[in-house]
Design an enzyme around this catalytic site. Structure first.
Site, PDB file in Angstrom:
ATOM      1  N   ASN A 137      55.865  55.992 -26.389  1.00  0.00           N
ATOM      2  CA  ASN A 137      55.132  56.526 -27.667  1.00  0.00           C
ATOM      3  C   ASN A 137      53.709  56.826 -27.322  1.00  0.00           C
ATOM      4  O   ASN A 137      53.408  57.543 -26.190  1.00  0.00           O
ATOM      5  CB  ASN A 137      55.465  55.770 -28.913  1.00  0.00           C
ATOM      6  N   ASP A 138      52.840  56.236 -28.000  1.00  0.00           N
ATOM      7  CA  ASP A 138      51.342  56.597 -27.853  1.00  0.00           C
ATOM      8  C   ASP A 138      50.779  56.881 -26.429  1.00  0.00           C
ATOM      9  O   ASP A 138      51.093  55.849 -25.572  1.00  0.00           O
ATOM     10  CB  ASP A 138      50.440  55.857 -28.704  1.00  0.00           C
ATOM     11  N   GLU A 158      45.959  54.994 -38.049  1.00  0.00           N
ATOM     12  CA  GLU A 158      46.250  54.719 -36.625  1.00  0.00           C
ATOM     13  C   GLU A 158      45.463  55.552 -35.673  1.00  0.00           C
ATOM     14  O   GLU A 158      45.175  56.756 -36.112  1.00  0.00           O
ATOM     15  CB  GLU A 158      47.824  54.770 -36.242  1.00  0.00           C
TER      16      GLU A 158
HETATM   17  C1  FRU Z   1      50.711  54.440 -33.454  1.00  0.00           C
HETATM   18  C2  FRU Z   1      51.283  53.080 -33.281  1.00  0.00           C
HETATM   19  C3  FRU Z   1      49.894  52.216 -33.256  1.00  0.00           C
HETATM   20  C4  FRU Z   1      50.222  50.957 -32.551  1.00  0.00           C
HETATM   21  C5  FRU Z   1      51.497  51.674 -31.637  1.00  0.00           C
HETATM   22  C6  FRU Z   1      52.484  50.596 -31.389  1.00  0.00           C
HETATM   23  O1  FRU Z   1      52.069  55.404 -33.106  1.00  0.00           O
HETATM   24  O2  FRU Z   1      51.795  52.565 -34.434  1.00  0.00           O
HETATM   25  O3  FRU Z   1      49.215  52.256 -34.143  1.00  0.00           O
HETATM   26  O4  FRU Z   1      49.264  50.523 -31.786  1.00  0.00           O
HETATM   27  O5  FRU Z   1      52.002  52.786 -32.155  1.00  0.00           O
HETATM   28  O6  FRU Z   1      53.228  50.826 -30.456  1.00  0.00           O
END
Ligand code: FRU
Length: 516
Positions: free
Chosen positions: A21-22, A204
């Site tokens: 993800n991120d 976030e």
């Molecule tokens: C955003 C998020 C962040 C967190 C991460 C967890 O996509 O929810 O806030 O740190 O992904 O994987």
């Protein structure tokens, strides 16, 4: 490993295996762009207890080399999103014999140090260009007061006050902290709790940076970036991001080292500025330490949406990054707006396939009927005529198409992915996404980056951006130029075939195809 699986992005970064993800810890250091990212090396689903920072490096923002995942979870909890900086002046004292090095600042999730307050901020340092990391023995460096959501630290060096600034997402607000050494942090101020139209989900991945206005080095503004989560709608009466689920917005203002102040108040939900009108651009933050001689604001996002992220129909990997983009702040009639442009480095993997100029498009004729292509950059400029809708259909076959068009009556650029291919993995996926875009001199310009499983559309020099994942069959490789309800002039069209960043032979094939 040659990245040829069904739907595998050819020039977007995706990990060889499993969940991503991120983007995290993006920093430029000693001729390398680092891309860390939320990653579970052993699972293709988001397992929040096992989050690592995956790691890739690039010398040109285009070709990436995946390295060993770094920063594994441990007793301190999982490793959530965060940033990395070059500690040039060794303010942390971690680099006594080295001069400088990298410091990562991240959230530990499920940390046990304070019961009931699982999210804390920690740091780690690397003396070998990010290859290995040592967690600081004094972790955590920042504890929450009351709340559960306390995460995603983005840190930068603030010249005017000679302090590090941390921008942190704290449930319904952003908090700013300052530090002389990355180890001790003091609360400075909070922003956003009272801003209507921005609280559908939890805040976030914030980012705060200064940027020149219209490229003028004497005019500077501060831009605050925020992602807002899907979170099943924490506040269901607040509006969703334009394409639903999770999305991103920005604020323009000033920052004095402690407090961020908005230029213009947000008086209604219509004053909220969204960054991307597609469904799949999230958690983007900027690269740290881009050399002054370059001076660009560069970022990358996660091409996904929490609404359906875990259900994407890919096999070996799940999740990829967007193309890297450059951010600019430009003056428009309605005020200052953030625009995004694909980084120019992407041109390196492009080779011209064909071009058209000054032709009138009429309904039911397709000038591109002979072309088949699965990854390309398509740059088109249209002069509005009598057609009520026009544009391009990409990744097309008898049953599938992704429509990138302009609706002249509503003055909207759009991507319609309702017939784009596999869509049935989530009820919200098959949808049409619109972005407001006014013609300039009666013309509409759009540039489309399409890959095996995505389109990123930049309308009007990057003012209206729509980023969408699509999952077409590989045989859906046709193109169409189309007009509805009348004619439209195609001022110009250029199609550049884009190669694979993982294999060279795609480019060779492209040359063979054109008979070179
Ligand atoms: C955003 C998020 C962040 C967190 C991460 C967890 O996509 O929810 O806030 O740190 O992904 O994987």
């Amino acid at each position: 490993m040659n990245y040829t699986e069904k739907f595998r992005p050819q020039y977007h970064y995706s990990p060889q295996k499993n969940w991503m993800n991120d983007p995290n810890g993006m920093v430029y250091y000693e001729n390398e762009y680092h891309l860390f990212y939320q990653h579970t090396p052993f699972a293709s689903q988001p397992d929040f207890g096992k989050m690592h920072w995956g790691h890739a490096v690039s010398s040109d923002l285009v070709h990436w080399e995946e390295l060993e995942a770094s920063l594994p979870p441990g007793e301190d909890g999982a490793i959530f999103s965060g940033s990395a900086v070059v500690d040039t002046q060794n303010t942390s004292g971690f680099f006594d014999d080295y001069g400088s090095g990298l410091v990562a600042i991240y959230t530990n999730n499920d940390n046990k140090a304070q019961p009931g307050k699982p999210q804390v901020q920690s740091i780690a340092y690397s003396r070998d260009k990010g290859r290995t990391w040592t967690k600081y023995e004094g972790n955590p460096v920042l504890f929450p007061e009351t709340t559960l959501d306390f995460r995603d630290p983005k840190v930068f060096w603030h010249e005017d006050t000679s302090h590090w600034i941390m921008t942190l997402a704290v449930q319904d607000r952003v908090e700013f902290y300052t530090s002389p050494n990355l180890k001790e942090w003091a609360f400075a101020s909070a922003f956003g709790a009272d801003i209507i139209g921005t609280h559908r989900g939890v805040y976030e991945c914030p980012d705060l940076f200064s940027i020149h206005v219209d490229g003028d080095p004497n005019q500077k503004k501060w831009v605050l970036i925020l992602s807002v989560g899907d979170c099943n709608g924490v506040n269901p009466y607040e509006p969703e991001p334009p394409a639903g689920g999770s999305g991103m917005m920005y604020f323009v203002g000033s920052f004095d080292g402690k407090t961020f102040t908005l230029d213009e108040p947000i008086l209604s939900v219509h004053d909220v500025k969204w960054i991307d009108f597609g469904s799949d651009f999230y958690a983007a933050v900027t690269w740290s330490d881009i050399p002054e001689g370059d001076g660009r604001k560069l970022w990358i996002g996660w091409m996904n949406n929490w609404r359906y992220a875990g259900t994407l129909p890919t096999d070996k990997w799940r999740g990829n990054a967007s193309i890297p983009r450059e951010l600019k702040l430009r003056t428009y009639r309605e005020g200052l707006r953030l625009v995004q442009e694909p980084v120019e480095e992407l041109r390196r993997i492009g080779s011209p396939l064909m071009a058209l100029e000054d032709v009138t498009l009429v309904p039911d004729t397709n000038l591109l009927a002979d072309i088949t292509i699965n990854n390309a950059e398509l740059i088109a400029e249209f002069e509005i005529g009598t057609a009520t809708e026009f544009g391009m259909k990409v990744r097309k076959s008898a049953d599938e198409e992704t429509v990138v068009g302009y609706d002249t009556l509503n003055m909207e650029l759009f991507v319609d992915r309702t017939k784009s291919g596999t869509t049935n993995f989530h009820p919200d996926f098959a949808a049409k996404h619109q972005a407001p875009l006014r013609p300039v001199n009666n013309r509409i310009r759009m540039s489309i980056f399409m890959d095996w499983s995505s389109v990123e559309v930049f309308g009007g020099e990057g003012l209206a951006v729509i980023s969408d994942m699509i999952f077409p069959a590989s045989e859906s490789n046709g193109l169409e130029l189309y007009a509805v309800g009348g004619g439209v002039k195609l001022v110009s069209l250029q199609i550049n075939e884009l190669g694979s960043i993982w294999r060279d032979e795609v480019k060779e094939e492209a040359h063979a195809y054109r008979g070179h």
